[in-house]
Design an enzyme around this catalytic site. Structure first.
Site, mmCIF file in Angstrom:
data_model
loop_
_atom_site.group_PDB
_atom_site.id
_atom_site.type_symbol
_atom_site.label_atom_id
_atom_site.label_comp_id
_atom_site.label_asym_id
_atom_site.label_seq_id
_atom_site.Cartn_x
_atom_site.Cartn_y
_atom_site.Cartn_z
ATOM 1 N N GLY A 45 0.844 -1.192 0.000
ATOM 2 C CA GLY A 45 0.000 0.000 0.000
ATOM 3 C C GLY A 45 0.875 1.236 0.000
ATOM 4 N N GLY A 233 13.098 8.356 -11.043
ATOM 5 C CA GLY A 233 13.528 6.969 -11.067
ATOM 6 C C GLY A 233 15.037 6.865 -11.038
ATOM 7 N N GLY A 236 17.307 10.013 -10.866
ATOM 8 C CA GLY A 236 17.420 10.878 -9.706
ATOM 9 C C GLY A 236 16.147 11.625 -9.383
ATOM 10 N N GLY A 261 6.921 0.045 -4.766
ATOM 11 C CA GLY A 261 7.157 0.864 -3.577
ATOM 12 C C GLY A 261 8.334 1.804 -3.659
ATOM 13 N N ALA A 262 9.048 1.839 -4.791
ATOM 14 C CA ALA A 262 10.242 2.686 -4.860
ATOM 15 C C ALA A 262 9.898 4.162 -4.669
ATOM 16 C CB ALA A 262 10.954 2.480 -6.189
ATOM 17 N N ASP A 264 7.329 5.324 -3.049
ATOM 18 C CA ASP A 264 6.918 5.490 -1.651
ATOM 19 C C ASP A 264 8.140 5.602 -0.752
ATOM 20 O OD1 ASP A 264 4.335 4.995 -2.679
ATOM 21 O OD2 ASP A 264 4.549 2.846 -2.312
#
Length: 317
Positions: A45, A233, A236, A261-262, A264
């Protein structure tokens, strides 16, 4: 992980808790037949992932709270997993709907395709709000997934208004381009106007502004919100304040296993550093470090004993 000096102000996250079923497949999906995959169950989530990474990064002196809605089926499991990362969960239990579920199909590059059932998360409402969550918080972070259903939108309005009245800054993550388009770009900009900070990824930033470049998108968004941080991403991130780009950082190389989740994790790294008083460049770097740590793992949470190949049990009627 300890930090000198007084503790940083707390972080209150309002967002979603999701049961992630993650399928890692090396070969392309074969329609109409079987495709071999490693399949694991993970707590997830967007809001919950941000809270978990923030608590992990803040260490034992951190103060991270999460307001969300879960189902009776897996609510206890999710609460336990959040506590294990240091989050203080405030989870309303929906007796008639399951916790949200996402089936994430992750290919050999780490890119994911998702099937989503919002379940109980789509029913979070003002009835779940508690103004006692605000004292001690330095920032309210709102996952826009909450806003995409009418009850959650009313909760977001209430939370932002009461945060502003209490002198608590507000940040918003636009969530995803698909729901944003369906909700309406102008509507989203109007409903989130009470935020002081927006943290979109590149696609979301371009969608929200119609700008040709990430820098121009950040400038436009910072003119609306005060500060805009655009996640790029592996390239940067950059930050703009008051209509001007003030910091740009390069990405951090990482072995990409799963991109879930990156974004987040980036938000958690950036917000945690900001609450400690870091400048924009340092906060962006903290966000990139967290994002790089996340993509090297299966699932969207920091590792705290979860085994990669273990399918975690859930209790369901």
């Amino acid at each position: 992980m300890t930090h000198a000096g007084p503790p940083a102000p707390g972080l209150l996250v309002v967002g979603d808790v999701v049961t992630d079923v993650v399928a890692l497949h090396g070969a392309p999906l074969a329609p109409g037949t079987d495709t071999a995959a490693e399949i694991v169950l993970r707590p997830g989530g967007s809001g919950a992932n941000t809270a978990a990474w923030a608590a992990h990064l803040a260490g034992p002196d951190g103060d991270v709270r999460l307001l969300a809605r879960v189902g009776r089926d897996t609510g206890e499991w999710h609460a336990d997993e959040l506590r294990r990362t240091g989050v203080r969960p405030h989870l309303a239990v929906d007796p008639g709907h399951p916790t949200a579920v996402v089936i994430a199909m992750v290919d050999a590059t780490g890119e994911r395709t998702m099937l989503t059932n919002r379940g109980a998360g789509g029913r979070i409402s003002p009835d779940d709000w508690d103004v006692s969550l605000l004292p001690g918080a330095g920032l309210l972070h709102l996952s826009a997934y909450t806003m995409f259903a009418e009850p959650g939108l009313r909760l977001a309005r209430l939370a932002m208004a009461q945060a502003a009245a209490a002198g608590v800054r507000v940040s918003v993550d636009p969530a995803s381009t698909g729901p944003l388009r369906e909700f309406g770009v102008e509507r989203f900009l109007a409903e989130s106007a009470g935020a002081d900070l927006i943290i979109p990824n590149l696609d979301e930033a371009l969608l929200l502004t119609g700008a040709p470049t990430p820098g121009r998108a950040a400038e436009i968004l910072s003119g609306r919100y005060g500060t805009a941080v655009v996640k790029l991403g592996p390239q940067g991130a950059l930050a703009a304040t008051g209509g001007r780009v003030v910091a740009t950082v390069e990405g951090i190389r990482a072995e990409v296993v799963d991109t879930t989740g990156a974004g987040d994790a980036f938000a958690a790294g950036y917000l945690t550093a900001s609450l400690r008083g870091a400048g924009e460049e340092a906060a962006l770097r903290a966000g990139c470090r967290a994002g790089a740590a996340c993509v090297a793992l299966v699932g969207g949470r920091p590792r705290y004993g979860l085994e990669v190949n273990r399918l975690y049990p859930i209790h369901a009627d």
